[in-house]
Design a protein around this motif. Sequence first.
Motif, PDB file in Angstrom:
ATOM      1  N   TYR A 151     -45.845  46.190  97.215  1.00  0.00           N
ATOM      2  CA  TYR A 151     -45.777  46.929  98.522  1.00  0.00           C
ATOM      3  C   TYR A 151     -45.447  48.580  98.293  1.00  0.00           C
ATOM      4  N   GLY A 152     -45.273  48.770  97.078  1.00  0.00           N
ATOM      5  CA  GLY A 152     -44.746  50.167  96.909  1.00  0.00           C
ATOM      6  C   GLY A 152     -43.465  50.532  97.366  1.00  0.00           C
ATOM      7  N   VAL A 153     -42.564  49.797  97.895  1.00  0.00           N
ATOM      8  CA  VAL A 153     -41.465  50.322  98.491  1.00  0.00           C
ATOM      9  C   VAL A 153     -40.277  49.956  97.684  1.00  0.00           C
ATOM     10  N   ASP A 154     -39.252  51.048  97.467  1.00  0.00           N
ATOM     11  CA  ASP A 154     -38.216  50.790  96.537  1.00  0.00           C
ATOM     12  C   ASP A 154     -36.912  50.354  97.279  1.00  0.00           C
ATOM     13  N   THR A 155     -36.791  49.159  97.139  1.00  0.00           N
ATOM     14  CA  THR A 155     -35.485  48.548  98.027  1.00  0.00           C
ATOM     15  C   THR A 155     -34.176  48.525  97.191  1.00  0.00           C
ATOM     16  N   ARG A 156     -33.888  49.344  96.009  1.00  0.00           N
ATOM     17  CA  ARG A 156     -33.046  49.337  95.258  1.00  0.00           C
ATOM     18  C   ARG A 156     -31.551  49.717  96.014  1.00  0.00           C
ATOM     19  N   SER A 157     -31.622  50.232  96.983  1.00  0.00           N
ATOM     20  CA  SER A 157     -30.319  50.638  97.963  1.00  0.00           C
ATOM     21  C   SER A 157     -29.803  49.211  98.719  1.00  0.00           C
ATOM     22  N   LEU A 158     -30.523  48.241  98.678  1.00  0.00           N
ATOM     23  CA  LEU A 158     -30.215  46.986  99.413  1.00  0.00           C
ATOM     24  C   LEU A 158     -29.626  45.993  98.234  1.00  0.00           C
ATOM     25  N   GLU A 159     -28.499  45.252  98.656  1.00  0.00           N
ATOM     26  CA  GLU A 159     -28.293  43.973  97.919  1.00  0.00           C
ATOM     27  C   GLU A 159     -28.778  42.834  98.604  1.00  0.00           C
ATOM     28  N   PHE A 160     -29.661  41.922  97.832  1.00  0.00           N
ATOM     29  CA  PHE A 160     -30.044  40.976  98.476  1.00  0.00           C
ATOM     30  C   PHE A 160     -29.230  39.394  98.092  1.00  0.00           C
ATOM     31  N   HIS A 161     -28.490  39.569  97.491  1.00  0.00           N
ATOM     32  CA  HIS A 161     -27.337  38.550  97.137  1.00  0.00           C
ATOM     33  C   HIS A 161     -28.240  37.063  96.745  1.00  0.00           C
ATOM     34  N   THR A 162     -29.315  37.346  95.949  1.00  0.00           N
ATOM     35  CA  THR A 162     -30.007  36.306  95.460  1.00  0.00           C
ATOM     36  C   THR A 162     -28.954  35.711  94.543  1.00  0.00           C
ATOM     37  N   ASN A 163     -29.329  34.279  94.270  1.00  0.00           N
ATOM     38  CA  ASN A 163     -28.515  33.493  93.273  1.00  0.00           C
ATOM     39  C   ASN A 163     -29.236  32.346  93.124  1.00  0.00           C
ATOM     40  N   ASN A 164     -29.856  32.115  91.678  1.00  0.00           N
ATOM     41  CA  ASN A 164     -30.607  30.880  91.438  1.00  0.00           C
ATOM     42  C   ASN A 164     -29.524  29.687  91.078  1.00  0.00           C
ATOM     43  N   ASP A 165     -28.390  29.851  90.993  1.00  0.00           N
ATOM     44  CA  ASP A 165     -27.096  28.786  91.103  1.00  0.00           C
ATOM     45  C   ASP A 165     -26.781  28.615  92.486  1.00  0.00           C
ATOM     46  N   GLN A 166     -27.690  27.794  93.452  1.00  0.00           N
ATOM     47  CA  GLN A 166     -27.235  27.627  94.608  1.00  0.00           C
ATOM     48  C   GLN A 166     -25.886  27.142  95.031  1.00  0.00           C
ATOM     49  N   LEU A 167     -25.558  25.970  94.423  1.00  0.00           N
ATOM     50  CA  LEU A 167     -24.137  25.460  94.314  1.00  0.00           C
ATOM     51  C   LEU A 167     -23.108  26.351  93.862  1.00  0.00           C
ATOM     52  N   GLY A 168     -23.326  27.057  92.859  1.00  0.00           N
ATOM     53  CA  GLY A 168     -22.533  28.092  92.316  1.00  0.00           C
ATOM     54  C   GLY A 168     -21.977  29.346  93.586  1.00  0.00           C
ATOM     55  N   ALA A 169     -23.057  29.615  94.004  1.00  0.00           N
ATOM     56  CA  ALA A 169     -23.025  30.760  95.018  1.00  0.00           C
ATOM     57  C   ALA A 169     -22.224  30.257  96.420  1.00  0.00           C
ATOM     58  N   LEU A 170     -22.778  28.871  96.883  1.00  0.00           N
ATOM     59  CA  LEU A 170     -21.944  28.214  97.853  1.00  0.00           C
ATOM     60  C   LEU A 170     -20.408  28.109  97.592  1.00  0.00           C
ATOM     61  N   ARG A 171     -20.132  27.804  96.075  1.00  0.00           N
ATOM     62  CA  ARG A 171     -18.581  27.520  95.901  1.00  0.00           C
ATOM     63  C   ARG A 171     -17.993  29.039  95.891  1.00  0.00           C
ATOM     64  N   HIS A 172     -18.884  30.007  95.341  1.00  0.00           N
ATOM     65  CA  HIS A 172     -18.193  31.382  95.575  1.00  0.00           C
ATOM     66  C   HIS A 172     -18.099  31.702  97.095  1.00  0.00           C
ATOM     67  N   ASP A 173     -18.909  31.500  98.054  1.00  0.00           N
ATOM     68  CA  ASP A 173     -18.775  31.948  99.404  1.00  0.00           C
ATOM     69  C   ASP A 173     -17.805  31.121  99.887  1.00  0.00           C
ATOM     70  N   LEU A 174     -17.463  29.875  99.828  1.00  0.00           N
ATOM     71  CA  LEU A 174     -16.490  29.205 100.389  1.00  0.00           C
ATOM     72  C   LEU A 174     -15.219  29.774 100.081  1.00  0.00           C
ATOM     73  N   GLU A 175     -15.145  30.189  98.669  1.00  0.00           N
ATOM     74  CA  GLU A 175     -13.721  30.754  98.472  1.00  0.00           C
ATOM     75  C   GLU A 175     -13.571  32.193  99.123  1.00  0.00           C
ATOM     76  N   ARG A 176     -14.541  32.865  99.223  1.00  0.00           N
ATOM     77  CA  ARG A 176     -14.506  34.224  99.879  1.00  0.00           C
ATOM     78  C   ARG A 176     -13.722  33.868 101.103  1.00  0.00           C
ATOM     79  N   ILE A 177     -14.321  33.055 101.899  1.00  0.00           N
ATOM     80  CA  ILE A 177     -13.656  32.884 103.348  1.00  0.00           C
ATOM     81  C   ILE A 177     -12.194  32.148 103.045  1.00  0.00           C
ATOM     82  N   ARG A 178     -12.017  31.414 102.275  1.00  0.00           N
ATOM     83  CA  ARG A 178     -10.741  30.628 102.087  1.00  0.00           C
ATOM     84  C   ARG A 178      -9.467  31.627 101.585  1.00  0.00           C
ATOM     85  N   HIS A 179      -9.972  32.677 100.933  1.00  0.00           N
ATOM     86  CA  HIS A 179      -9.138  33.548 100.477  1.00  0.00           C
ATOM     87  C   HIS A 179      -9.001  34.898 101.008  1.00  0.00           C
ATOM     88  N   HIS A 180      -9.632  34.948 102.146  1.00  0.00           N
ATOM     89  CA  HIS A 180     -10.019  36.383 102.815  1.00  0.00           C
ATOM     90  C   HIS A 180      -8.530  36.608 103.276  1.00  0.00           C
TER      91      HIS A 180
END
Length: 175
Positions: free
Chosen positions: A120-149
């Motif tokens: 598309y010719g659009v530079d999106t590097r100013s954004l974070e998309f939070h991709t993670n091809n380890d879906q369960l690892g990402a889920l574990r990380h996100d659970l911990e972010r809430i549990r320890h906030h």
Amino acid sequence: MSDNSTSPAGGAFDDVFAANAAYTANFSLKGLKPIAGRGLALVTCMDSRIEPLDMLGLVPGDAKILRNAGARVTDDTLRTLVLAVYLLGVDRVLILPHTRCKMASVPSDDAVHDLIQQEYGVDTRSLEFHTNNDQLGALRHDLERIRHHPLLPHGLPVAGAVYDVDTGAISPVDF
């Protein structure tokens, strides 16, 4: 339908505005309190194959539903959860990513940036998309972010599960 020259965005939204007009004829949510009646906050993906209320046996008013690409716990998700816990009756949180998620199928944010730039010719590097091809690892990380906030209550029940877009089944994940 209205004249496209006077409707927002040249009529691109006429279908949804017309549907809303029909919806108001039988509107039944007047008087619904702004709290989560069943105390649930659900963090899930924006994927249109997910019907949060139906799949969890909920009705309007039961839960606060937070949706974003990939069902990720971002800083904005945390901000919203703090408000939901202290002001909107939330006393438990379920994080629910899903199978065959585009955000879990790409190797990195850089790959998404490159794809959008190439296609598309659009530079999106100013954004974070939070991709993670380890879906369960990402889920574990996100659970911990809430549990320890530090602004969320210690001991707030937080769980994770994965929704299968092909069967409708939810599989709890225990970390």
